[in-house]
Design a protein around this motif. Structure first.
Motif, PDB file in Angstrom:
ATOM      1  N   ASP A  80      42.572  44.702  35.170  1.00 26.56           N
ATOM      2  CA  ASP A  80      42.208  44.840  36.586  1.00 26.56           C
ATOM      3  C   ASP A  80      41.182  43.807  37.001  1.00 26.56           C
ATOM      4  OD1 ASP A  80      40.399  46.084  34.893  1.00 26.56           O
ATOM      5  OD2 ASP A  80      39.928  47.711  36.279  1.00 26.56           O
ATOM      6  N   LEU A  81      40.291  43.422  36.084  1.00 28.39           N
ATOM      7  CA  LEU A  81      39.295  42.405  36.414  1.00 28.39           C
ATOM      8  C   LEU A  81      39.941  41.029  36.520  1.00 28.39           C
ATOM      9  CD1 LEU A  81      36.286  43.550  34.208  1.00 28.39           C
ATOM     10  CD2 LEU A  81      36.816  44.117  36.585  1.00 28.39           C
ATOM     11  N   ARG A  82      40.958  40.764  35.701  1.00 31.37           N
ATOM     12  CA  ARG A  82      41.668  39.498  35.819  1.00 31.37           C
ATOM     13  C   ARG A  82      42.425  39.426  37.137  1.00 31.37           C
ATOM     14  NH1 ARG A  82      43.975  40.973  30.480  1.00 31.37           N
ATOM     15  NH2 ARG A  82      45.865  39.812  30.933  1.00 31.37           N
ATOM     16  N   LEU A  83      43.027  40.542  37.547  1.00 30.39           N
ATOM     17  CA  LEU A  83      43.695  40.595  38.847  1.00 30.39           C
ATOM     18  C   LEU A  83      42.699  40.348  39.978  1.00 30.39           C
ATOM     19  CD1 LEU A  83      45.948  43.675  38.128  1.00 30.39           C
ATOM     20  CD2 LEU A  83      46.821  41.428  38.787  1.00 30.39           C
ATOM     21  N   GLN A  84      41.533  40.963  39.883  1.00 27.67           N
ATOM     22  CA  GLN A  84      40.511  40.818  40.919  1.00 27.67           C
ATOM     23  C   GLN A  84      40.002  39.378  40.983  1.00 27.67           C
ATOM     24  OE1 GLN A  84      36.674  42.849  40.296  1.00 27.67           O
ATOM     25  NE2 GLN A  84      36.929  43.736  42.332  1.00 27.67           N
ATOM     26  N   THR A  85      39.811  38.759  39.809  1.00 23.52           N
ATOM     27  CA  THR A  85      39.331  37.376  39.761  1.00 23.52           C
ATOM     28  C   THR A  85      40.352  36.412  40.348  1.00 23.52           C
ATOM     29  OG1 THR A  85      38.022  37.869  37.780  1.00 23.52           O
ATOM     30  CG2 THR A  85      38.473  35.548  38.249  1.00 23.52           C
ATOM     31  N   ALA A  86      41.624  36.613  39.997  1.00 26.68           N
ATOM     32  CA  ALA A  86      42.681  35.754  40.535  1.00 26.68           C
ATOM     33  C   ALA A  86      42.779  35.912  42.047  1.00 26.68           C
ATOM     34  CB  ALA A  86      44.018  36.085  39.885  1.00 26.68           C
ATOM     35  N   HIS A  87      42.653  37.139  42.539  1.00 26.98           N
ATOM     36  CA  HIS A  87      42.655  37.398  43.989  1.00 26.98           C
ATOM     37  C   HIS A  87      41.508  36.649  44.655  1.00 26.98           C
ATOM     38  CE1 HIS A  87      41.463  39.639  47.625  1.00 26.98           C
ATOM     39  NE2 HIS A  87      42.741  39.896  47.767  1.00 26.98           N
ATOM     40  N   GLY A  88      40.326  36.731  44.058  1.00 20.32           N
ATOM     41  CA  GLY A  88      39.161  36.053  44.631  1.00 20.32           C
ATOM     42  C   GLY A  88      39.266  34.545  44.593  1.00 20.32           C
ATOM     43  N   LEU A  89      40.005  34.011  43.618  1.00 18.82           N
ATOM     44  CA  LEU A  89      40.207  32.565  43.529  1.00 18.82           C
ATOM     45  C   LEU A  89      41.229  32.071  44.537  1.00 18.82           C
ATOM     46  CD1 LEU A  89      39.836  29.820  42.046  1.00 18.82           C
ATOM     47  CD2 LEU A  89      41.657  30.566  40.487  1.00 18.82           C
ATOM     48  N   LEU A  90      42.322  32.833  44.683  1.00 18.26           N
ATOM     49  CA  LEU A  90      43.423  32.364  45.523  1.00 18.26           C
ATOM     50  C   LEU A  90      43.165  32.552  47.012  1.00 18.26           C
ATOM     51  CD1 LEU A  90      46.263  31.154  45.465  1.00 18.26           C
ATOM     52  CD2 LEU A  90      47.171  33.478  45.340  1.00 18.26           C
ATOM     53  N   LEU A  91      42.496  33.645  47.396  1.00 18.28           N
ATOM     54  CA  LEU A  91      42.313  33.953  48.816  1.00 18.28           C
ATOM     55  C   LEU A  91      41.654  32.818  49.601  1.00 18.28           C
ATOM     56  CD1 LEU A  91      42.594  35.917  51.146  1.00 18.28           C
ATOM     57  CD2 LEU A  91      40.457  37.001  50.421  1.00 18.28           C
ATOM     58  N   PRO A  92      40.513  32.257  49.149  1.00 17.03           N
ATOM     59  CA  PRO A  92      39.919  31.165  49.929  1.00 17.03           C
ATOM     60  C   PRO A  92      40.777  29.904  49.945  1.00 17.03           C
ATOM     61  CG  PRO A  92      38.729  31.488  47.873  1.00 17.03           C
ATOM     62  CD  PRO A  92      39.666  32.639  48.003  1.00 17.03           C
ATOM     63  N   LEU A  93      41.576  29.692  48.904  1.00 14.56           N
ATOM     64  CA  LEU A  93      42.471  28.534  48.896  1.00 14.56           C
ATOM     65  C   LEU A  93      43.552  28.687  49.964  1.00 14.56           C
ATOM     66  CD1 LEU A  93      42.950  27.988  45.046  1.00 14.56           C
ATOM     67  CD2 LEU A  93      41.343  26.845  46.587  1.00 14.56           C
ATOM     68  N   VAL A  94      44.072  29.907  50.082  1.00  8.62           N
ATOM     69  CA  VAL A  94      45.102  30.166  51.087  1.00  8.62           C
ATOM     70  C   VAL A  94      44.537  30.048  52.496  1.00  8.62           C
ATOM     71  CG1 VAL A  94      46.635  31.916  52.032  1.00  8.62           C
ATOM     72  CG2 VAL A  94      46.494  31.601  49.560  1.00  8.62           C
ATOM     73  N   THR A  95      43.388  30.659  52.733  1.00  7.84           N
ATOM     74  CA  THR A  95      42.799  30.626  54.073  1.00  7.84           C
ATOM     75  C   THR A  95      42.296  29.235  54.441  1.00  7.84           C
ATOM     76  OG1 THR A  95      40.659  31.342  53.168  1.00  7.84           O
ATOM     77  CG2 THR A  95      42.135  33.056  53.994  1.00  7.84           C
ATOM     78  N   GLY A  96      41.982  28.426  53.445  1.00  7.38           N
ATOM     79  CA  GLY A  96      41.498  27.073  53.715  1.00  7.38           C
ATOM     80  C   GLY A  96      42.594  26.045  53.872  1.00  7.38           C
ATOM     81  N   ALA A  97      43.828  26.404  53.507  1.00  7.25           N
ATOM     82  CA  ALA A  97      44.943  25.461  53.617  1.00  7.25           C
ATOM     83  C   ALA A  97      45.368  25.301  55.075  1.00  7.25           C
ATOM     84  CB  ALA A  97      46.127  25.965  52.778  1.00  7.25           C
TER      85      ALA A  97
END
Length: 205
Positions: A80-97
């Motif tokens: 669950d922590l790996r899922l949370q970390t991946a979510h936190g990494l990808l979200l700003p990349l998506v919103t910044g694209a």
């Protein structure tokens, strides 16, 4: 010198016992049991039971260190922590694209003067005022075309959907205290691990 704590399955079958064991790099029994939990082991009434005897659907991963390279053992980090970390990494990349749908038209090349003139490009925005998102290489070159088509299909909208999958999987796995109990959440964890892979090109060689 190295230290390891080994968990032994306490299941008994008549006059026989389960031979399963889990070698961990935990420094204490508590740390070893945390590793065991991620790998489907259970600790009940002072006894340890392997994934098979526990009826767990988890398929433990075997991590092998090669040529003395640092061991990256993702089983020590709860799913669950790996899922949370991946979510936190990808979200700003998506919103910044670049916002909006991304497009690739193999019949069109970038005609504006500059470095990318005449290359296969991925664009965003309306047809009359396209914004260049990426240039993938010389026009009509098969790899340039394939890369442009892929980038266009895996744009921000797909990224947002992936973020949603990671969030939903995190909620499910977190409620199970880090255990992965279905093929769908297993696929989501694999997706998270792919997102969290080393991004340094030197590491991936």
């Amino acid at each position: 010198m190295s230290t390891s704590v080994v968990l032994h399955c306490n299941t008994t079958y008549g006059f026989a016992t389960c031979a399963a064991q889990l070698i961990t790099d935990g420094l204490t029994v508590e740390e070893a049991r945390q590793v065991g939990t991620v790998n489907g082991w259970r600790h009940v009434n002072g006894r340890d039971y392997c994934a098979g005897c526990s009826g767990s659907k988890i398929k433990p991963r075997v991590i092998v260190a090669v040529d003395g390279a640092p061991l990256v053992d993702d089983t020590r980090v709860r799913a669950d922590l790996r899922l949370q970390t991946a979510h936190g990494l990808l979200l700003p990349l998506v919103t910044g694209a670049t916002a909006g749908d991304w497009w690739y038209d193999p019949e069109k090349v970038w005609n504006d003067p500059g470095r990318y003139f005449g290359e296969e490009v991925v664009t965003a925005g309306p047809a009359g005022r396209p914004v260049r998102v990426a240039a993938t290489g010389p026009v009509d070159e098969p790899q340039s075309r394939a890369d442009a088509a892929y980038i266009a299909h895996v744009g921000p909208e797909v990224g947002r959907a992936v973020v949603g999958v990671l969030h939903e999987a995190f909620e499910t796995v977190h409620q199970e205290h880090g255990l992965v109990e279905s093929s769908l959440t297993r696929a989501a964890v694999d997706l998270a691990d792919a997102i969290l892979r080393p991004s340094d090109p030197a590491v991936n060689r």
